[in-house]
Design an enzyme around this catalytic site. Structure first.
Site, mmCIF file in Angstrom:
data_model
loop_
_atom_site.group_PDB
_atom_site.id
_atom_site.type_symbol
_atom_site.label_atom_id
_atom_site.label_comp_id
_atom_site.label_asym_id
_atom_site.label_seq_id
_atom_site.Cartn_x
_atom_site.Cartn_y
_atom_site.Cartn_z
ATOM 1 N N PRO A 2 0.656 -1.285 0.086
ATOM 2 C CA PRO A 2 -0.077 -0.052 0.041
ATOM 3 C C PRO A 2 0.919 1.183 -0.205
ATOM 4 O O PRO A 2 2.016 1.259 0.721
ATOM 5 C CB PRO A 2 -0.791 -0.081 1.282
ATOM 6 C CG PRO A 2 -0.837 -1.481 1.592
ATOM 7 C CD PRO A 2 0.575 -1.934 1.240
ATOM 8 N N GLU A 3 0.340 2.236 -0.781
ATOM 9 C CA GLU A 3 1.044 3.543 -0.675
ATOM 10 C C GLU A 3 0.670 4.410 0.094
ATOM 11 O O GLU A 3 -0.301 4.158 0.996
ATOM 12 C CB GLU A 3 0.967 4.203 -2.032
ATOM 13 C CG GLU A 3 1.542 3.330 -3.269
ATOM 14 C CD GLU A 3 2.324 3.886 -4.454
ATOM 15 O OE1 GLU A 3 2.565 5.062 -4.448
ATOM 16 O OE2 GLU A 3 2.586 3.086 -5.560
ATOM 17 N N LYS A 51 4.599 5.182 4.989
ATOM 18 C CA LYS A 51 3.915 3.880 4.969
ATOM 19 C C LYS A 51 3.824 3.354 6.579
ATOM 20 O O LYS A 51 3.387 2.061 6.530
ATOM 21 C CB LYS A 51 4.609 3.027 4.115
ATOM 22 C CG LYS A 51 4.496 3.562 2.450
ATOM 23 C CD LYS A 51 5.277 2.649 1.657
ATOM 24 C CE LYS A 51 5.303 3.105 0.326
ATOM 25 N NZ LYS A 51 5.875 2.092 -0.598
ATOM 26 N N ARG A 120 14.137 8.856 10.703
ATOM 27 C CA ARG A 120 14.820 8.175 9.578
ATOM 28 C C ARG A 120 14.046 8.052 8.197
ATOM 29 O O ARG A 120 14.137 7.485 7.342
ATOM 30 C CB ARG A 120 15.062 6.771 9.888
ATOM 31 C CG ARG A 120 13.989 5.697 10.023
ATOM 32 C CD ARG A 120 14.468 4.362 10.438
ATOM 33 N NE ARG A 120 13.425 3.546 10.399
ATOM 34 C CZ ARG A 120 13.115 2.755 11.647
ATOM 35 N NH1 ARG A 120 13.484 3.184 12.697
ATOM 36 N NH2 ARG A 120 11.914 1.961 11.611
ATOM 37 N N ARG A 257 13.227 -2.623 -9.157
ATOM 38 C CA ARG A 257 11.739 -2.472 -9.336
ATOM 39 C C ARG A 257 11.473 -2.517 -10.751
ATOM 40 O O ARG A 257 12.286 -1.920 -11.552
ATOM 41 C CB ARG A 257 11.098 -1.475 -8.381
ATOM 42 C CG ARG A 257 11.600 -1.385 -6.982
ATOM 43 C CD ARG A 257 10.565 -2.389 -6.215
ATOM 44 N NE ARG A 257 9.094 -1.978 -6.295
ATOM 45 C CZ ARG A 257 8.474 -1.144 -5.497
ATOM 46 N NH1 ARG A 257 9.166 -0.719 -4.547
ATOM 47 N NH2 ARG A 257 7.404 -0.897 -5.710
#
Length: 267
Positions: A2-3, A51, A120, A257
């Site tokens: 999920p974005e 996320k 981070r 990717r």
């Protein structure tokens, strides 16, 4: 995976169901038994950062969830049904229940640990406290491809493969362009567009990136059929004609990717 728009929607939904109430916490699967320590604590608020989903409780503890590739939430009204499958976490109040299955991370965090998590993560376009200048400072010093940089969650938090592919197409920028070749003005335009697209994703619950003139009804074409939903320009459209110029959409591996682009519109 999920974005970010999905996680922001979950944070708002969970807030509406549980905030201000004392919550019962269990782990039917048994892999998050530590969560039971939250039982009886009041959920103060929820938030999304990139996320990552955070539930903040009154005793200064935070439930941190990262869905990863397989995580999914389900919910409903009481009475809650018997747990089915590998339910890692169940949250419940007198009115509602929420189940979590298959997350990459499900853990309790202290305030210093939450601060370290935030430190981070990169700028989240959906957060008002995001610092796009900090993101650009890293991008502008890098020789890596923009596709890889925009997917780096320590630079831009929340954007995934769909948003990355689409925002670069809309800007006419090839995914292979090195970050250091991106001008300040181009970055500012990219950021604004990404922020607006992701906000629309929160509102609609799906990713739509196509201008009205390229929608199915305007072009007389069939709607896109894909489990991700939404109308897009290049994502998962390899071998199909570009909606703008008709050139065949390309796909290749980049930064581990698949990357999608139009070789004409994104020279």
């Amino acid at each position: 995976m999920p974005e970010g728009h999905t996680i922001h929607r979950l944070a708002a939904h969970h807030r509406s169901l549980l905030a201000g109430q004392r919550v019962s916490v269990s782990s039917p699967q048994g892999r998050f038994a530590a969560g039971a320590a939250l039982t009886g604590a009041e959920l103060l608020d929820t938030e999304a950062y990139g996320k990552h989903l955070l539930h903040h409780y009154a005793d200064d503890r935070t439930l941190h969830v990262h869905l990863g590739l397989y995580g999914v939430f389900s919910d409903g009204g009481q009475p809650a049904p018997p747990p089915v499958g590998q339910v890692r976490l169940r949250l419940a109040t007198d009115r509602h229940w929420i189940d979590l299955r298959g997350p990459t991370a499900c853990e309790l965090m202290s305030p210093p640990e939450v601060a370290a998590l935030r430190a981070r993560l990169g700028a989240d376009p959906l957060r008002d406290d995001a610092d796009p200048d900090a993101a650009y400072a890293r991008i502008s010093r890098s020789g890596m491809a923009l596709a890889a940089l925009l997917l780096d969650q320590s630079i831009v938090g929340g954007a995934g493969l769909v948003y990355m592919s689409e925002v670069l197409f809309r800007a006419g920028i090839p995914p292979t362009r090195p970050g250091r070749e991106l001008s300040t003005e181009a970055w500012q335009a990219l950021w604004v567009d990404l922020r607006e697209l992701m906000k629309e994703g929160v509102a609609r619950g799906r990713i739509d990136t196509v201008h009205s003139r390229h929608m199915p009804e305007a072009m007389g074409r069939a709607p896109r059929v894909d489990r991700h939903g939404g109308e897009v320009y290049v994502y998962r459209r390899a071998g199909q004609p570009c909606l703008v110029c008709g050139t065949e959409i390309q796909r290749s591996g980049l930064a581990g990717r698949n990357s999608y682009w139009c070789p004409t519109c994104q020279r």
